[in-house]
Design a protein around this motif. Structure first.
Motif, short mmCIF file in Angstrom:
data_model
loop_
_atom_site.label_atom_id
_atom_site.label_comp_id
_atom_site.label_asym_id
_atom_site.label_seq_id
_atom_site.Cartn_x
_atom_site.Cartn_y
_atom_site.Cartn_z
N LEU A 1 104.96 13.10 43.01
CA LEU A 1 105.83 12.70 44.11
C LEU A 1 107.28 13.04 43.78
O LEU A 1 107.80 12.62 42.74
CB LEU A 1 105.72 11.19 44.36
N LEU A 2 107.91 13.80 44.64
CA LEU A 2 109.33 14.11 44.51
C LEU A 2 110.11 13.11 45.34
O LEU A 2 109.94 13.04 46.56
CB LEU A 2 109.60 15.54 44.99
N GLN A 3 110.97 12.32 44.69
CA GLN A 3 111.68 11.24 45.36
C GLN A 3 113.16 11.57 45.53
O GLN A 3 113.78 12.14 44.64
CB GLN A 3 111.55 9.94 44.55
N ASP A 4 113.71 11.17 46.66
CA ASP A 4 115.12 11.42 46.97
C ASP A 4 115.56 10.31 47.91
O ASP A 4 115.39 10.41 49.13
CB ASP A 4 115.27 12.80 47.62
N LYS A 5 116.13 9.24 47.36
CA LYS A 5 116.41 8.05 48.17
C LYS A 5 117.48 7.18 47.51
O LYS A 5 117.74 7.32 46.31
CB LYS A 5 115.13 7.25 48.38
N PRO A 6 118.08 6.26 48.27
CA PRO A 6 119.11 5.39 47.70
C PRO A 6 118.54 4.46 46.64
O PRO A 6 117.35 4.12 46.66
CB PRO A 6 119.63 4.61 48.91
N GLU B 1 101.86 8.05 33.27
CA GLU B 1 102.97 8.29 34.20
C GLU B 1 104.20 8.84 33.50
O GLU B 1 104.58 8.38 32.42
CB GLU B 1 103.34 6.98 34.91
N PHE B 2 104.81 9.85 34.12
CA PHE B 2 106.13 10.34 33.76
C PHE B 2 107.07 10.07 34.92
O PHE B 2 106.71 10.25 36.08
CB PHE B 2 106.13 11.85 33.51
N VAL B 3 108.29 9.65 34.59
CA VAL B 3 109.37 9.62 35.57
C VAL B 3 110.47 10.53 35.02
O VAL B 3 111.02 10.27 33.95
CB VAL B 3 109.91 8.20 35.81
N TYR B 4 110.75 11.61 35.75
CA TYR B 4 111.72 12.62 35.33
C TYR B 4 112.92 12.57 36.27
O TYR B 4 112.78 12.74 37.48
CB TYR B 4 111.08 14.01 35.36
N MET B 5 114.10 12.33 35.70
CA MET B 5 115.31 12.18 36.52
C MET B 5 115.93 13.53 36.80
O MET B 5 116.30 14.27 35.88
CB MET B 5 116.32 11.28 35.79
N ILE B 6 116.06 13.88 38.07
CA ILE B 6 116.70 15.12 38.47
C ILE B 6 118.20 14.90 38.67
O ILE B 6 119.04 15.64 38.18
CB ILE B 6 116.06 15.67 39.76
N HIS B 7 118.52 13.84 39.40
CA HIS B 7 119.93 13.49 39.62
C HIS B 7 120.04 11.99 39.84
O HIS B 7 119.42 11.44 40.74
CB HIS B 7 120.50 14.22 40.83
N GLY B 8 120.79 11.32 38.95
CA GLY B 8 120.96 9.89 39.08
C GLY B 8 120.70 9.18 37.78
O GLY B 8 120.82 9.75 36.69
N CYS B 9 120.31 7.92 37.88
CA CYS B 9 120.05 7.10 36.70
C CYS B 9 118.98 6.07 37.04
O CYS B 9 119.00 5.47 38.10
CB CYS B 9 121.33 6.39 36.24
N MET B 10 118.05 5.90 36.11
CA MET B 10 117.00 4.91 36.29
C MET B 10 116.85 4.10 35.01
O MET B 10 116.94 4.64 33.90
CB MET B 10 115.67 5.61 36.60
N LEU C 1 111.29 12.81 39.85
CA LEU C 1 109.90 13.19 40.01
C LEU C 1 109.01 12.15 39.35
O LEU C 1 109.25 11.75 38.21
CB LEU C 1 109.64 14.56 39.37
N VAL C 2 108.00 11.69 40.08
CA VAL C 2 107.00 10.78 39.54
C VAL C 2 105.71 11.57 39.35
O VAL C 2 105.21 12.18 40.29
CB VAL C 2 106.75 9.59 40.48
N ALA D 1 113.79 4.83 58.69
CA ALA D 1 112.69 5.70 58.29
C ALA D 1 112.66 5.79 56.78
O ALA D 1 113.65 6.11 56.16
CB ALA D 1 112.87 7.09 58.90
N GLU D 2 111.49 5.54 56.20
CA GLU D 2 111.35 5.53 54.75
C GLU D 2 110.39 6.64 54.33
O GLU D 2 109.30 6.77 54.86
CB GLU D 2 110.79 4.17 54.29
N THR D 3 110.82 7.47 53.39
CA THR D 3 110.00 8.59 52.97
C THR D 3 109.03 8.22 51.86
O THR D 3 108.10 8.96 51.58
CB THR D 3 110.89 9.74 52.46
N TYR D 4 109.26 7.08 51.21
CA TYR D 4 108.40 6.73 50.09
C TYR D 4 108.46 5.23 49.86
O TYR D 4 109.49 4.60 50.02
CB TYR D 4 108.87 7.43 48.82
N SER D 5 107.33 4.65 49.50
CA SER D 5 107.28 3.28 49.02
C SER D 5 106.15 3.20 48.03
O SER D 5 105.41 4.16 47.83
CB SER D 5 107.04 2.30 50.18
N ASP D 6 105.97 2.03 47.39
CA ASP D 6 104.87 1.87 46.45
C ASP D 6 103.55 2.26 47.10
O ASP D 6 102.67 2.82 46.46
CB ASP D 6 104.77 0.40 46.01
#
Length: 312
Positions: A40-45, A60-69, A108-109, A302-307
């Motif tokens: 899943l490619l994520q792009d959200k607030p 699971e991998f979580v790969y940060m493209i832009h931002g901070c987690m 990216l998840v 409108a939400e592009t992604y949720s759990d």
């Protein structure tokens, strides 16, 4: 990072769809048809990037493209920025949140089938897959995750063939460079079995009166040790966790129907309305009535992604 600082983001955010929660539970990942997992490619607030305490079978991998987690995996804390990632092994308890709730986070998840990996290693349960802190493999894995980002963004012809190729390479790295014998240290931070048992009990009985003695009897630990153990594994106070489960369920019922604050409070294990209001203010920074009003305003977003996009 303290419990309160990590969950500051939770108190300052709110649920937009009424479907995400703060409960800790076993999640079932709905895999794609043509690959052993889900990407899943994520792009959200940032306020939409938080997860609940949960675990699942998938790697699971979580790969940060832009931002901070920020994430907590089996009690270990991670903060990733652009070009960094963290890994979650099979059935590890984890949670994540973005520290900046207004900035857009792009990441990216990657969820990979544990059962598929077991086909190559029948005794896989005897090992942990050591990736976080394993400098020998992080460079290789980083390059493979970058490839997955490229495939997700550009969608080349037959991209699923390319994705499967990367997944097989990741599996090969796991099997040849990351396996370490699994050693259980009963009642220690590395053993999450008691924590899962506590979590399951709370999930089943949160509407009822629950005392520390009742939980301790359920798992066979002393109340004092159980409290210290749960905090060590999850970095969350037991009473705070119970309150979060109750307030999330109460808020869901409050938003979705015509019930009063008093009704949902008493039906979800709170001793009184004041306890419900105080817990809601602590978790969300607002009263239940304010939460319902604010959540209603966001229900049309409108939400592009949720759990629920990959947890079914």
């Amino acid at each position: 990072m303290s419990d309160d600082s990590f969950f500051l983001y939770y108190r300052e955010s709110f649920v937009a769809t009424g479907e995400m929660d703060l409960e800790c539970k076993l999640e079932i990942v709905e895999q794609d048809l043509n690959i052993p997992g889900r990407i899943l490619l994520q792009d959200k607030p940032g306020w939409r990037c938080r997860s609940s305490l949960h675990w699942h079978s998938e790697l699971e991998f979580v790969y940060m493209i832009h931002g901070c987690m920020e994430a907590r995996v089996n009690g270990q804390e991670y903060r990733i920025h652009d070009g960094e990632f963290y890994f979650v092994d099979h059935e590890e308890i984890h949670i994540n949140a973005a520290p900046d709730k207004t900035a857009v986070q792009k990441y990216l998840v990657v969820l990979l089938s544990y059962e598929e990996l077991k086909k190559y290693c029948e005794n896989l349960e005897q090992y942990v897959i050591h990736v976080n802190g394993n400098e020998k493999v992080r460079g290789e894995i980083d390059g493979l995750l970058k490839q997955l980002v490229q495939y997700e963004e550009s969608e080349p012809p037959y991209s699923q063939v390319l994705v499967n190729q990367v997944i097989l390479q990741l599996y090969y790295i796991f099997l040849t460079k990351c396996l370490e014998p699994r050693v259980y240290f009963p009642r220690e931070k590395g053993d999450v079995r008691y924590a899962k048992q506590i979590i399951r009990y709370i999930q089943t009985h949160f509407r009822e009166k629950i005392t520390m003695n009742m939980l301790a009897d359920e798992v066979g630990l002393s109340p004092h040790y159980m409290s210290k153990y749960f905090k060590a594994v999850t970095n969350m106070n037991l009473s705070k966790y119970l309150g979060r489960v109750r307030v999330e369920n109460a808020n869901r019922e409050l938003v979705s129907g015509d019930r009063t604050v008093t009704e949902v409070a008493l039906d979800n294990g709170f001793a009184n309305v004041k306890s419900y209001i105080n817990t809601c203010k602590h978790v969300y920074g607002m009263t239940p009535a304010e939460y319902k009003k604010k959540q209603g305003k966001q229900s049309s977003i409108a939400e592009t992604y949720s759990d629920d996009d990959y947890f079914q």
